[in-house]
Design a protein around this motif. Structure first.
Motif, PDB file in Angstrom:
ATOM      1  N   SER A   1      38.402  43.346  36.995  1.00 40.12           N
ATOM      2  CA  SER A   1      37.469  43.750  38.039  1.00 40.12           C
ATOM      3  C   SER A   1      37.032  45.175  37.758  1.00 40.12           C
ATOM      4  CB  SER A   1      38.130  43.664  39.414  1.00 40.12           C
ATOM      5  OG  SER A   1      37.288  44.194  40.412  1.00 40.12           O
ATOM      6  N   PRO A   2      35.759  45.497  37.982  1.00 39.68           N
ATOM      7  CA  PRO A   2      35.313  46.873  37.737  1.00 39.68           C
ATOM      8  C   PRO A   2      35.994  47.885  38.653  1.00 39.68           C
ATOM      9  CG  PRO A   2      33.443  45.360  37.846  1.00 39.68           C
ATOM     10  CD  PRO A   2      34.638  44.604  38.310  1.00 39.68           C
ATOM     11  N   TYR A   3      36.052  47.577  39.942  1.00 42.72           N
ATOM     12  CA  TYR A   3      36.672  48.490  40.898  1.00 42.72           C
ATOM     13  C   TYR A   3      38.013  47.927  41.363  1.00 42.72           C
ATOM     14  CZ  TYR A   3      32.133  50.835  41.304  1.00 42.72           C
ATOM     15  OH  TYR A   3      30.977  51.524  41.037  1.00 42.72           O
ATOM     16  N   HIS A   4      38.948  48.828  41.691  1.00 45.12           N
ATOM     17  CA  HIS A   4      40.271  48.430  42.167  1.00 45.12           C
ATOM     18  C   HIS A   4      40.656  49.293  43.368  1.00 45.12           C
ATOM     19  CE1 HIS A   4      41.244  45.923  38.577  1.00 45.12           C
ATOM     20  NE2 HIS A   4      40.388  46.735  37.998  1.00 45.12           N
TER      21      HIS A   4
ATOM     22  N   THR B   1      44.725  49.215  30.003  1.00 46.45           N
ATOM     23  CA  THR B   1      46.089  49.513  30.463  1.00 46.45           C
ATOM     24  C   THR B   1      46.096  50.773  31.321  1.00 46.45           C
ATOM     25  OG1 THR B   1      46.586  50.814  28.476  1.00 46.45           O
ATOM     26  CG2 THR B   1      47.127  48.453  28.429  1.00 46.45           C
ATOM     27  N   ARG B   2      45.012  51.535  31.245  1.00 43.36           N
ATOM     28  CA  ARG B   2      44.841  52.722  32.082  1.00 43.36           C
ATOM     29  C   ARG B   2      43.570  52.570  32.908  1.00 43.36           C
ATOM     30  NH1 ARG B   2      44.759  57.232  27.680  1.00 43.36           N
ATOM     31  NH2 ARG B   2      44.782  55.526  26.183  1.00 43.36           N
ATOM     32  N   LEU B   3      43.617  52.989  34.155  1.00 50.76           N
ATOM     33  CA  LEU B   3      42.445  53.032  35.017  1.00 50.76           C
ATOM     34  C   LEU B   3      42.096  54.496  35.267  1.00 50.76           C
ATOM     35  CD1 LEU B   3      43.344  50.217  37.590  1.00 50.76           C
ATOM     36  CD2 LEU B   3      42.051  50.033  35.449  1.00 50.76           C
ATOM     37  N   VAL B   4      40.955  54.717  35.885  1.00 51.35           N
ATOM     38  CA  VAL B   4      40.495  56.071  36.180  1.00 51.35           C
ATOM     39  C   VAL B   4      40.455  56.258  37.693  1.00 51.35           C
ATOM     40  CG1 VAL B   4      38.607  57.728  35.956  1.00 51.35           C
ATOM     41  CG2 VAL B   4      39.162  56.201  34.057  1.00 51.35           C
TER      42      VAL B   4
ATOM     43  N   LEU C   1      28.941  51.365  37.903  1.00 55.61           N
ATOM     44  CA  LEU C   1      29.469  50.391  36.955  1.00 55.61           C
ATOM     45  C   LEU C   1      28.387  49.339  36.781  1.00 55.61           C
ATOM     46  CD1 LEU C   1      32.122  51.886  37.839  1.00 55.61           C
ATOM     47  CD2 LEU C   1      33.280  49.806  37.143  1.00 55.61           C
ATOM     48  N   VAL C   2      27.813  49.319  35.588  1.00 53.36           N
ATOM     49  CA  VAL C   2      26.593  48.566  35.318  1.00 53.36           C
ATOM     50  C   VAL C   2      26.766  47.102  35.710  1.00 53.36           C
ATOM     51  CG1 VAL C   2      24.952  47.872  33.528  1.00 53.36           C
ATOM     52  CG2 VAL C   2      25.962  50.175  33.492  1.00 53.36           C
ATOM     53  N   ASP C   3      25.831  46.615  36.508  1.00 52.34           N
ATOM     54  CA  ASP C   3      25.816  45.239  37.007  1.00 52.34           C
ATOM     55  C   ASP C   3      26.988  44.928  37.934  1.00 52.34           C
ATOM     56  OD1 ASP C   3      23.490  44.684  35.585  1.00 52.34           O
ATOM     57  OD2 ASP C   3      24.597  44.056  33.803  1.00 52.34           O
ATOM     58  N   ALA C   4      27.669  45.986  38.398  1.00 55.63           N
ATOM     59  CA  ALA C   4      28.756  45.781  39.366  1.00 55.63           C
ATOM     60  C   ALA C   4      28.515  46.588  40.640  1.00 55.63           C
ATOM     61  CB  ALA C   4      30.098  46.172  38.760  1.00 55.63           C
ATOM     62  N   GLY C   5      27.571  47.516  40.582  1.00 56.49           N
ATOM     63  CA  GLY C   5      27.217  48.249  41.781  1.00 56.49           C
ATOM     64  C   GLY C   5      27.519  49.729  41.702  1.00 56.49           C
TER      65      GLY C   5
ATOM     66  N   LEU D   1      39.199  58.405  47.833  1.00 56.77           N
ATOM     67  CA  LEU D   1      39.571  57.995  46.483  1.00 56.77           C
ATOM     68  C   LEU D   1      38.776  56.783  46.019  1.00 56.77           C
ATOM     69  CD1 LEU D   1      43.453  58.259  46.870  1.00 56.77           C
ATOM     70  CD2 LEU D   1      42.024  59.760  45.465  1.00 56.77           C
ATOM     71  N   VAL D   2      38.535  56.724  44.719  1.00 56.50           N
ATOM     72  CA  VAL D   2      37.992  55.530  44.089  1.00 56.50           C
ATOM     73  C   VAL D   2      38.697  55.353  42.747  1.00 56.50           C
ATOM     74  CG1 VAL D   2      36.069  56.811  43.038  1.00 56.50           C
ATOM     75  CG2 VAL D   2      35.918  54.328  43.280  1.00 56.50           C
ATOM     76  N   MET D   3      39.056  54.108  42.429  1.00 58.78           N
ATOM     77  CA  MET D   3      39.727  53.801  41.157  1.00 58.78           C
ATOM     78  C   MET D   3      38.954  52.677  40.475  1.00 58.78           C
ATOM     79  SD  MET D   3      43.768  52.997  40.441  1.00 58.78           S
ATOM     80  CE  MET D   3      43.837  51.405  41.264  1.00 58.78           C
ATOM     81  N   PHE D   4      38.701  52.841  39.188  1.00 63.78           N
ATOM     82  CA  PHE D   4      37.915  51.842  38.471  1.00 63.78           C
ATOM     83  C   PHE D   4      38.423  51.686  37.048  1.00 63.78           C
ATOM     84  CE2 PHE D   4      35.897  55.873  37.631  1.00 63.78           C
ATOM     85  CZ  PHE D   4      35.399  55.790  36.346  1.00 63.78           C
ATOM     86  N   ASP D   5      38.012  50.583  36.448  1.00 61.94           N
ATOM     87  CA  ASP D   5      38.366  50.264  35.059  1.00 61.94           C
ATOM     88  C   ASP D   5      37.228  50.738  34.176  1.00 61.94           C
ATOM     89  OD1 ASP D   5      38.869  49.125  32.588  1.00 61.94           O
ATOM     90  OD2 ASP D   5      39.542  47.205  33.406  1.00 61.94           O
ATOM     91  N   ASP D   6      37.470  51.798  33.409  1.00 63.29           N
ATOM     92  CA  ASP D   6      36.370  52.375  32.641  1.00 63.29           C
ATOM     93  C   ASP D   6      36.061  51.621  31.358  1.00 63.29           C
ATOM     94  OD1 ASP D   6      38.515  53.177  31.064  1.00 63.29           O
ATOM     95  OD2 ASP D   6      37.780  55.221  30.779  1.00 63.29           O
ATOM     96  N   THR D   7      36.778  50.501  31.100  1.00 62.39           N
ATOM     97  CA  THR D   7      36.373  49.653  29.973  1.00 62.39           C
ATOM     98  C   THR D   7      35.159  48.812  30.346  1.00 62.39           C
ATOM     99  OG1 THR D   7      37.898  47.843  30.532  1.00 62.39           O
ATOM    100  CG2 THR D   7      38.727  49.574  29.081  1.00 62.39           C
ATOM    101  N   PHE D   8      34.813  48.786  31.639  1.00 60.29           N
ATOM    102  CA  PHE D   8      33.537  48.224  32.062  1.00 60.29           C
ATOM    103  C   PHE D   8      32.462  49.289  31.851  1.00 60.29           C
ATOM    104  CE2 PHE D   8      36.385  45.318  34.071  1.00 60.29           C
ATOM    105  CZ  PHE D   8      35.676  44.129  34.242  1.00 60.29           C
ATOM    106  N   LYS D   9      31.302  48.857  31.397  1.00 57.18           N
ATOM    107  CA  LYS D   9      30.216  49.791  31.125  1.00 57.18           C
ATOM    108  C   LYS D   9      29.889  50.581  32.383  1.00 57.18           C
ATOM    109  CE  LYS D   9      25.844  49.853  28.587  1.00 57.18           C
ATOM    110  NZ  LYS D   9      24.807  48.987  27.957  1.00 57.18           N
ATOM    111  N   HIS D  10      29.855  51.908  32.260  1.00 59.99           N
ATOM    112  CA  HIS D  10      29.632  52.727  33.445  1.00 59.99           C
ATOM    113  C   HIS D  10      28.879  54.000  33.086  1.00 59.99           C
ATOM    114  CE1 HIS D  10      33.331  54.283  31.640  1.00 59.99           C
ATOM    115  NE2 HIS D  10      33.130  55.423  32.284  1.00 59.99           N
ATOM    116  N   GLU D  11      28.305  54.600  34.108  1.00 62.36           N
ATOM    117  CA  GLU D  11      27.551  55.834  33.967  1.00 62.36           C
ATOM    118  C   GLU D  11      27.696  56.630  35.256  1.00 62.36           C
ATOM    119  OE1 GLU D  11      23.327  54.958  33.677  1.00 62.36           O
ATOM    120  OE2 GLU D  11      23.534  53.300  35.095  1.00 62.36           O
ATOM    121  N   ALA D  12      27.214  57.854  35.246  1.00 62.86           N
ATOM    122  CA  ALA D  12      27.276  58.687  36.452  1.00 62.86           C
ATOM    123  C   ALA D  12      26.136  59.688  36.410  1.00 62.86           C
ATOM    124  CB  ALA D  12      28.615  59.405  36.537  1.00 62.86           C
TER     125      ALA D  12
END
Length: 451
Positions: free
Chosen positions: A233-236, A354-357, A372-376, A385-396
Motif C-alpha cells: 500500500s502506498p500509505y500506512h 523493508t523501510r518506510l518513511v 504518491l503517483v496514482d495513489a493520491g 504524522l504521515v507514513m508511506f512506502d517510498d518504493t511507490f513512485k512519489h513526488e513533492a
C-alpha cells in the motif's frame, strides 16, 4: 626530566642491541645474534621487534617449538599488534596445525578487525579445512575492509606477494555470493527456525533473480531490495509504530528548534549529493527563484551528526529514545527536510520496502503536498504524522512563497518481525559491502568484487 632521559637511554639501549644482533646475523654469526636478542628480550620483555627477530632465527634453524613459544609470548604482551599473531599462525600452518592457526587468527581479529592480511589468511586456512562458508565470510571481511581503506583495488595498490591470494578471494566471493548472503543470517535460522526466516529467504532469492520478484503493482519499483508478502500500500497508518505518539507529542519542541535554525540563516547542505555530470533538473525543478531541497541531518547513511544533535537537544532526545532503523552505511536517515519556495521534487522511487518513511510536518505553508503517483496527494498538516512506502513512485512540491520544513526519517516496516529485522540488517550490510568494494576507483575486471 630525569624520567624522560631514562626512557631515551633505555630506547637507545634496545636499539643498540637490535643493531648489533642484526650485524652479527648478516656476518653469519647467528648464535651471537640470538644471544644479543635474548639479552634484549630479557631487559625489554615487551619488545615486539626483539621477539619476532628471535623467533625468525629459531625458524631458520627449524626450532619450531621455540619460535611458537616466542610468538605466543609476543602475542600475549602485544595483543593489539596483529603481525605477531599472523606470524604465529603461519608457523602453526607450517607445522601441520591449521586448527591452531585458525584459533590464533580469530582471537587476534576480534581485537584488531581492520587487519586485512589476517582475514585473508584466515579465509585461506578455513578453505583448506573445508569450511567454505567460513572462508567466504573471512574473505568478505578482508576485501571490503581493504577497499574501504583504498587498498587492493588494482595491482598497484596490492602488494605483489598478496596479489594471487587477493585475486583468489575476489573470485571465490563472486562465485560464492549466494552462500555468503544466506550464511550471514544462518545463526538466526538455527536459533529461531527456518519458518521465521522464510520471507527473508524469499526476498534474497528474488534479489538473486532466481525468480521474478517484480512487485505486481506497477507503481511500486524498489531500486534495491523487494521484500515480498508485506502489505502493499502506498500509505500506512503511522500509529503502527509504537513510538508514533511520542514523536507526535514532541511536535512543539521540534518545530521551535527548526524555526530557530531557519532564523539563524545557517547554510544547509543539499539533501541530494549531486555529483559532476548529474542533471539537477531530473531531480529538482520549480518556479521559485532558487529551487532547493536542503537538509539539517541528524543521521545520514547511518552516520550520526553530533554537532547537529547538540544544536537541537530536544529533537535529539526524542530520536535517541525511539527505535531507529540501524544498518551500517545505510540507516538511519533522519533530518529536518527543508523545501524552499517554488521547488518541485520530481517523481522517483525509494530503495526497499523493508523501510518506510515517516514525516512529521513542522512548518507547512499553503500549496505544499506529497503525491504518491496514482495513489493520491497528501497535504501536510503541521503536527500530523504521515507514513508511506517510498518504493511507490512519489513526488513533492512547495508552490508557496515560504519555506516548508518537516522531520523526515526512515523506519522499519512495522510488518517485519524482530527476527526479520535482524536478518535484513545483516543481509543489506553484506550485499552493500560487496557493492561498495566493487565501486572503488581504478579497479579493473580482475580485481572487481562481485555484485
Amino acid at each position: 626530566m630525569s624520567t624522560a632521559i631514562s626512557e631515551t637511554q633505555s630506547n637507545d639501549g634496545l636499539a643498540r642491541l637490535l643493531q648489533e644482533s642484526e650485524d652479527c646475523r648478516l656476518r653469519g654469526r647467528t648464535t651471537e645474534a640470538e644471544r644479543l636478542l635474548g639479552k634484549a628480550l630479557t631487559q625489554w620483555p615487551d619488545s615486539l621487534e626483539a621477539a619476532m627477530r628471535l623467533a625468525q632465527l629459531a625458524l631458520d634453524r627449524q626450532d619450531f617449538g621455540r619460535a611458537i613459544e616466542l610468538l605466543q609470548e609476543a602475542c600475549q604482551r602485544n595483543p593489539d599488534e596483529p603481525q605477531a599473531a599472523l606470524d604465529l599462525a603461519v608457523v602453526h600452518l607450517n607445522t601441520g596445525n591449521p586448527q591452531a592457526a585458525v584459533a590464533v587468527l580469530e582471537a587476534s581479529l576480534a581485537r584488531t578487525p581492520e587487519f586485512c592480511n589476517g582475514w585473508l589468511l584466515l579465509g585461506q586456512v578455513r578453505e583448506a579445512l573445508g569450511d567454505e562458508l567460513g572462508a567466504l565470510t573471512a574473505w568478505y571481511q578482508a576485501i571490503t575492509r581493504a577497499r574501504r581503506a583504498g587498498w587492493w583495488t588494482d595491482e598497484s595498490t596490492t602488494p605483489p606477494q598478496l596479489l594471487d591470494a587477493v585475486l583468489h578471494a575476489v573470485d571465490r566471493l563472486r562465485r560464492g555470493r549466494r552462500q555468503l548472503f544466506f550464511g550471514c543470517y544462518d545463526d538466526l535460522r538455527q536459533t529461531y527456525g527456518a519458518s521465521e526466516l522464510r520471507r527473508v529467504d524469499r526476498a534474497l532469492t528474488g534479489h538473486l533473480r532466481e525468480w521474478d520478484s517484480t512487485p505486481s503493482d506497477p507503481r511500486q519499483r524498489p531500486k534495491f531490495l523487494f521484500f515480498p508478502d508485506l502489505p502493499s500500500s502506498p500509505y500506512h497508518d503511522p500509529f503502527l509504530q509504537p513510538w508514533a505518539p511520542q514523536l507526535r507529542a514532541a511536535f512543539p519542541d521540534m518545530r521551535q528548534e527548526a524555526l530557530d535554525l531557519i532564523r539563524q540563516e545557517c547554510a544547509l547542505p543539499n539533501f541530494i549529493d549531486f555529483k559532476p555530470g548529474d542533471r539537477v533538473e531530473n531531480v529538482l525543478t520549480g518556479e521559485g527563484p532558487q529551487p532547493a531541497w536542503e537538509a539539517f541531518f541528524f543521521y545520514r547513511h547511518g552516520k550520526r551528526f553530533d554537532e547537529n544533535h547538540a544544536r537541537c537537544p530536544k529533537t535529539s532526545a526524542v530520536l535517541e529514545s525511539i527505535e531507529l532503523c540501524r544498518i551500517a552505511d545505510q540507516a538511519p536517515e533522519v533530518c529536518f527536510s527543508v523545501l524552499r519556495p517554488g521547488t518541485h521534487i520530481m517523481p522517483h522511487h525509494g530503495v526497499t520496502n523493508t523501510r518506510l518513511v515517516m514525516h512529521l510536518p513542522l512548518i507547512v505553508p499553503p500549496d505544499c503536498a506529497l503525491n504518491l503517483v496514482d495513489a493520491g496527494e497528501h497535504h501536510w498538516k503541521e503536527g500530523e504524522l504521515v507514513m508511506f512506502d517510498d518504493t511507490f513512485k512519489h513526488e513533492a512540491w512547495n508552490r508557496s512563497t515560504s519555506t516548508r520544513i518537516i522531520l523526515l526519517m526512515d523506519c522499519w516496516s512495522p510488518y517485519l518481525t524482530p527476527v526479520e529485522k535482524q536478518a535484513v540488517k545483516r543481509l543489506v550490510e553484506t550485499i552493500s559491502g560487496l557493492q561498495q568494494a566493487d565501486r572503488m576507483p581504478n579497479a579493473d575486471d580482475r580485481m572487481a568484487a562481485p555484485q
